[in-house]
Design a protein around this motif. Structure first.
Motif, PDB file in Angstrom:
ATOM      1  N   ARG A   1      18.110 -89.216 -57.554  1.00 12.52           N
ATOM      2  CA  ARG A   1      18.661 -88.323 -58.573  1.00 12.52           C
ATOM      3  C   ARG A   1      19.848 -88.887 -59.343  1.00 12.52           C
ATOM      4  NH1 ARG A   1      19.192 -83.677 -54.366  1.00 12.52           N
ATOM      5  NH2 ARG A   1      19.515 -85.592 -53.199  1.00 12.52           N
TER       6      ARG A   1
ATOM      7  N   SER B   1       8.359 -91.718 -51.650  1.00 13.12           N
ATOM      8  CA  SER B   1       7.778 -90.751 -50.723  1.00 13.12           C
ATOM      9  C   SER B   1       8.910 -90.275 -49.837  1.00 13.12           C
ATOM     10  CB  SER B   1       6.681 -91.426 -49.899  1.00 13.12           C
ATOM     11  OG  SER B   1       6.095 -90.476 -49.041  1.00 13.12           O
ATOM     12  N   ASP B   2       8.622 -89.743 -48.669  1.00 18.13           N
ATOM     13  CA  ASP B   2       9.686 -89.379 -47.739  1.00 18.13           C
ATOM     14  C   ASP B   2       9.195 -89.617 -46.321  1.00 18.13           C
ATOM     15  OD1 ASP B   2      12.460 -87.942 -47.934  1.00 18.13           O
ATOM     16  OD2 ASP B   2      11.490 -87.210 -46.120  1.00 18.13           O
TER      17      ASP B   2
ATOM     18  N   TYR C   1      13.865 -84.044 -36.816  1.00 17.88           N
ATOM     19  CA  TYR C   1      13.539 -83.035 -37.835  1.00 17.88           C
ATOM     20  C   TYR C   1      12.499 -82.047 -37.313  1.00 17.88           C
ATOM     21  CZ  TYR C   1      16.311 -85.416 -41.379  1.00 17.88           C
ATOM     22  OH  TYR C   1      17.356 -85.958 -42.087  1.00 17.88           O
TER      23      TYR C   1
ATOM     24  N   PHE D   1       9.872 -81.911 -55.670  1.00 16.70           N
ATOM     25  CA  PHE D   1       9.932 -83.182 -54.954  1.00 16.70           C
ATOM     26  C   PHE D   1       8.583 -83.569 -54.328  1.00 16.70           C
ATOM     27  CE2 PHE D   1      10.532 -85.503 -50.975  1.00 16.70           C
ATOM     28  CZ  PHE D   1      11.170 -86.624 -51.434  1.00 16.70           C
TER      29      PHE D   1
ATOM     30  N   ARG E   1      17.152 -95.788 -51.308  1.00 20.35           N
ATOM     31  CA  ARG E   1      17.093 -94.642 -52.224  1.00 20.35           C
ATOM     32  C   ARG E   1      17.347 -95.052 -53.666  1.00 20.35           C
ATOM     33  NH1 ARG E   1      18.015 -89.317 -49.935  1.00 20.35           N
ATOM     34  NH2 ARG E   1      16.927 -89.358 -47.973  1.00 20.35           N
ATOM     35  N   GLN E   2      16.816 -96.227 -54.030  1.00 20.00           N
ATOM     36  CA  GLN E   2      17.063 -96.686 -55.399  1.00 20.00           C
ATOM     37  C   GLN E   2      16.374 -95.802 -56.430  1.00 20.00           C
ATOM     38  OE1 GLN E   2      15.834-100.801 -55.050  1.00 20.00           O
ATOM     39  NE2 GLN E   2      13.751-100.407 -55.734  1.00 20.00           N
ATOM     40  N   ALA E   3      15.295 -95.136 -56.026  1.00 16.10           N
ATOM     41  CA  ALA E   3      14.664 -94.146 -56.900  1.00 16.10           C
ATOM     42  C   ALA E   3      15.187 -92.784 -56.483  1.00 16.10           C
ATOM     43  CB  ALA E   3      13.148 -94.206 -56.753  1.00 16.10           C
TER      44      ALA E   3
ATOM     45  N   ARG F   1      11.670 -85.107 -62.253  1.00 13.71           N
ATOM     46  CA  ARG F   1      11.803 -84.031 -61.267  1.00 13.71           C
ATOM     47  C   ARG F   1      11.941 -82.657 -61.925  1.00 13.71           C
ATOM     48  NH1 ARG F   1      12.394 -81.767 -58.246  1.00 13.71           N
ATOM     49  NH2 ARG F   1      13.979 -81.806 -56.652  1.00 13.71           N
TER      50      ARG F   1
ATOM     51  N   THR G   1      17.219 -93.518 -38.931  1.00 11.81           N
ATOM     52  CA  THR G   1      18.496 -93.060 -39.457  1.00 11.81           C
ATOM     53  C   THR G   1      19.383 -92.449 -38.369  1.00 11.81           C
ATOM     54  OG1 THR G   1      17.362 -92.632 -41.525  1.00 11.81           O
ATOM     55  CG2 THR G   1      19.513 -91.606 -41.257  1.00 11.81           C
TER      56      THR G   1
HETATM   57  C1  LIG Z   1      16.466 -89.301 -43.137  1.00 11.56           C
HETATM   58  C2  LIG Z   1      15.551 -89.642 -44.291  1.00 11.56           C
HETATM   59  C3  LIG Z   1      14.857 -88.687 -45.111  1.00 11.56           C
HETATM   60  N1  LIG Z   1      14.130 -89.428 -46.035  1.00 11.56           N
HETATM   61  C4  LIG Z   1      14.330 -90.771 -45.845  1.00 11.56           C
HETATM   62  C5  LIG Z   1      15.190 -90.935 -44.732  1.00 11.56           C
HETATM   63  C6  LIG Z   1      15.593 -92.258 -44.113  1.00 11.56           C
HETATM   64  C7  LIG Z   1      16.594 -93.004 -44.910  1.00 11.56           C
HETATM   65  C8  LIG Z   1      17.905 -92.287 -45.085  1.00 11.56           C
HETATM   66  O1  LIG Z   1      18.601 -92.090 -44.091  1.00 11.56           O
HETATM   67  O2  LIG Z   1      18.221 -91.958 -46.231  1.00 11.56           O
HETATM   68  C9  LIG Z   1      13.720 -91.891 -46.573  1.00 11.56           C
HETATM   69  C10 LIG Z   1      13.469 -91.759 -48.017  1.00 11.56           C
HETATM   70  N2  LIG Z   1      13.541 -90.629 -48.814  1.00 11.56           N
HETATM   71  C11 LIG Z   1      13.219 -90.956 -50.089  1.00 11.56           C
HETATM   72  C12 LIG Z   1      12.861 -92.320 -50.137  1.00 11.56           C
HETATM   73  C13 LIG Z   1      12.261 -92.933 -51.409  1.00 11.56           C
HETATM   74  C14 LIG Z   1      12.342 -94.263 -51.783  1.00 11.56           C
HETATM   75  C15 LIG Z   1      13.723 -94.817 -52.146  1.00 11.56           C
HETATM   76  O3  LIG Z   1      14.468 -95.203 -51.209  1.00 11.56           O
HETATM   77  O4  LIG Z   1      14.011 -94.974 -53.338  1.00 11.56           O
HETATM   78  C16 LIG Z   1      13.055 -92.847 -48.853  1.00 11.56           C
HETATM   79  C17 LIG Z   1      12.887 -94.264 -48.360  1.00 11.56           C
HETATM   80  C18 LIG Z   1      13.192 -90.048 -51.242  1.00 11.56           C
HETATM   81  C19 LIG Z   1      13.982 -88.795 -51.202  1.00 11.56           C
HETATM   82  N3  LIG Z   1      14.059 -87.882 -50.179  1.00 11.56           N
HETATM   83  C20 LIG Z   1      14.817 -86.811 -50.571  1.00 11.56           C
HETATM   84  C21 LIG Z   1      15.240 -87.032 -51.917  1.00 11.56           C
HETATM   85  C22 LIG Z   1      16.023 -86.032 -52.761  1.00 11.56           C
HETATM   86  C23 LIG Z   1      15.169 -84.861 -53.095  1.00 11.56           C
HETATM   87  C24 LIG Z   1      14.986 -84.558 -54.575  1.00 11.56           C
HETATM   88  O5  LIG Z   1      14.765 -85.451 -55.424  1.00 11.56           O
HETATM   89  O6  LIG Z   1      15.039 -83.370 -54.869  1.00 11.56           O
HETATM   90  C25 LIG Z   1      14.725 -88.266 -52.313  1.00 11.56           C
HETATM   91  C26 LIG Z   1      14.852 -88.919 -53.658  1.00 11.56           C
HETATM   92  C27 LIG Z   1      15.111 -85.617 -49.757  1.00 11.56           C
HETATM   93  C28 LIG Z   1      15.484 -85.858 -48.344  1.00 11.56           C
HETATM   94  N4  LIG Z   1      14.698 -86.486 -47.416  1.00 11.56           N
HETATM   95  C29 LIG Z   1      15.381 -86.550 -46.223  1.00 11.56           C
HETATM   96  C30 LIG Z   1      16.621 -85.907 -46.387  1.00 11.56           C
HETATM   97  C31 LIG Z   1      17.678 -85.755 -45.316  1.00 11.56           C
HETATM   98  C32 LIG Z   1      16.668 -85.443 -47.700  1.00 11.56           C
HETATM   99  C33 LIG Z   1      17.747 -84.569 -48.315  1.00 11.56           C
HETATM  100  C34 LIG Z   1      18.952 -85.347 -48.706  1.00 11.56           C
HETATM  101  C35 LIG Z   1      18.927 -85.640 -50.178  1.00 11.56           C
HETATM  102  O7  LIG Z   1      18.667 -84.702 -50.938  1.00 11.56           O
HETATM  103  O8  LIG Z   1      19.173 -86.782 -50.557  1.00 11.56           O
HETATM  104  C36 LIG Z   1      14.854 -87.215 -45.001  1.00 11.56           C
END
Ligand SMILES: Cc1c2[nH]c(c1CCC(=O)O)Cc1[nH]c(c(CCC(=O)O)c1C)Cc1[nH]c(c(CCC(=O)O)c1C)Cc1[nH]c(c(C)c1CCC(=O)O)C2
Length: 419
Positions: free
Chosen positions: A102, A147-148, A226, A116, A98-100, A111, A281
């Motif tokens: 908030r 992406s997600d 999910y 998103f 999650r280096q990219a 954003r 995860t």
């Molecule tokens: C379980 C899971 C998800 N998404 C992801 C996982 C597996 C890794 C982990 O356990 O973190 C993977 C993921 N999600 C995101 C990335 C982007 C690339 C990176 O790592 O920089 C990656 C690799 C962006 C994101 N995915 C999400 C955000 C935040 C949303 C936003 O910017 O409004 C980002 C940057 C949203 C997201 N997406 C998901 C959740 C549970 C959430 C909400 C939690 C949160 O808000 O952090 C599902």
């Protein structure tokens, strides 16, 4: 002290559900967006904040489809690639899950103008936020495409929303196996996920082949969670019930997700990804025998399917909190570890694999000296061979970018102290 004053900065205004912010808020709460008028105050201002026009998107798509190929020239920085191949590295490679995200003001600036999923679906914005971490931290050895993991069930017919303070929510959930009929188990990957390939291709151009880019997907067990719960869960009890009540239907779905995910990863690879990661995860919520049957099996299926078509592909599997020994005989090149893993034990369990991890991400809330000390200890324990440094969990919104910098720089310092 540092992190507290940091939180008071207006740039990081913090909105929580209750007046008392709980631990959950810490990880998920919404941070106030940064408006365009504040951009000039940013240290690393975004270069793109506006979405692409439909004609620009169409043109890029055409270009990308013509350019797709299974072999791209090696990037200048091959640290992660070499580590995954088990070869010598110049320095211990590092990137952060999650280096990219908030925690970066420049990310929130993008954003602020786009939801998103809109960022994910716009190659200009997605590639902008993908390269942001390296603008700030040039020491990073890789980018991961923005992406997600949940775009895959969305491609199968479950519309997704990302709600502030709640996270991902599907419009409908799989209540019983009857609902499987509402899904398209074999969607066309180009039609449904081609926007990610476009973003990968444009990112590839933007990084000018300086570093490799990770493509990724979620592992079938985590994705199924999910799809069944309809959103995140603390226990994933309903999804576990599915495995017990409907084992056959669960297997059918997990296999469909695996086949689609493999095609999706191959598409990312051919669009310019030079490493792939599969995130499981929720691996740690199952008993080991059930994880073997419903989780690890499909993790391995994805890697096998990808390698059958792209034997040169490098893949990391992250069975979070459940690194079963059977992964040593899988076709994964690397195994991701969370902070719950013991390094010596994992080296013995996975003699044939590169290990990735596993700093407790929450150390980034602590002071920089604590971060430096723990990072040095971690690098010393893993050593320079077959190792990719990372956090054991993703970056969170309230983490201080300066603390992330201390982590990254300490990896490189510690690396230079090794043989
Ligand atoms: C379980 C899971 C998800 N998404 C992801 C996982 C597996 C890794 C982990 O356990 O973190 C993977 C993921 N999600 C995101 C990335 C982007 C690339 C990176 O790592 O920089 C990656 C690799 C962006 C994101 N995915 C999400 C955000 C935040 C949303 C936003 O910017 O409004 C980002 C940057 C949203 C997201 N997406 C998901 C959740 C549970 C959430 C909400 C939690 C949160 O808000 O952090 C599902």
């Amino acid at each position: 002290v540092q992190s507290r004053s940091f939180l008071k900065r207006p740039l990081f205004g913090f909105r929580s559900r209750s007046s008392q912010s709980s631990a959950l808020d810490m990880a998920t709460a919404t941070l106030e967006p940064i408006q365009a008028s504040d951009l000039q105050g940013l240290e690393f201002p975004p270069q793109v904040t506006e979405p692409m026009s439909p004609s620009e998107k169409a043109e890029l798509r055409e270009e990308r489809r013509a350019a797709m190929k299974p072999d791209w020239p090696l990037p200048k920085n091959t640290n992660v690639i070499n580590a995954l191949k088990g070869e010598e590295v110049e320095a211990v490679p590092v990137w952060m899950m999650r280096q990219a995200g908030r925690y970066l003001p420049e990310f929130r600036a993008v954003r602020a103008g786009s939801e998103f999923l809109k960022v994910c679906q716009d190659p200009g914005l997605a590639s902008e936020v993908t390269v942001q971490p390296r603008r700030r931290y040039p020491e990073l050895d890789a980018c991961i495409i923005f992406s997600d993991i949940l775009v895959v069930p969305q491609a199968m017919g479950q519309p997704l929303q990302m709600l502030p303070n709640r996270g991902p929510v599907f419009d409908w959930r799989l209540e019983s196996p009857e609902d499987i009929k509402k899904l398209d188990l074999t969607p066309d990957v180009e039609d449904s996920l081609g926007y990610v390939f476009d973003a990968m291709y444009l990112t590839k151009k933007k990084v000018d082949n300086e570093v490799p880019i990770f493509g990724f997907c979620g592992a079938p067990w985590t994705i199924l969670g999910y799809m069944v719960e309809g959103e995140g869960s603390r226990t994933w009890a309903e999804t576990k019930r599915w495995l017990y009540d409907y084992p056959e239907e669960s297997h059918k779905l997990l296999e469909a997700i695996s086949r689609l995910s493999a095609k999706y990863l191959i598409g990312q690879w051919d669009s310019g990804a030079q490493m792939l990661q599969v995130f499981d995860t929720n691996a740690g919520v199952l008993p080991p025998h059930l994880y073997e049957e419903f989780g690890a099996k499909y993790m391995r299926m994805i890697a096998d399917l990808v390698k059958a078509e792209r034997p040169q592909a490098l893949i990391v599997g992250f069975p979070k909190d459940m690194p079963l020994a059977s992964f040593n005989d899988s076709s994964y090149d690397g195994i991701g570890l969370s902070w719950t893993a013991d390094v010596q034990e994992m080296r013995e369990r996975f003699p044939n694999k590169t290990l990735q991890g596993n700093m407790d991400a929450h150390i980034l809330y602590a002071n920089k000296d604590a971060i430096r000390k723990a990072t040095h200890e971690m690098v010393k324990e893993f050593g320079k061979k077959r190792y990719v440094a990372n956090l054991g969990h993703g970056m969170e919104p309230r983490m201080d970018p300066e603390h992330a910098k201390a982590f990254i720089q300490s990896i490189k310092e510690a690396s230079s102290e090794l043989e």
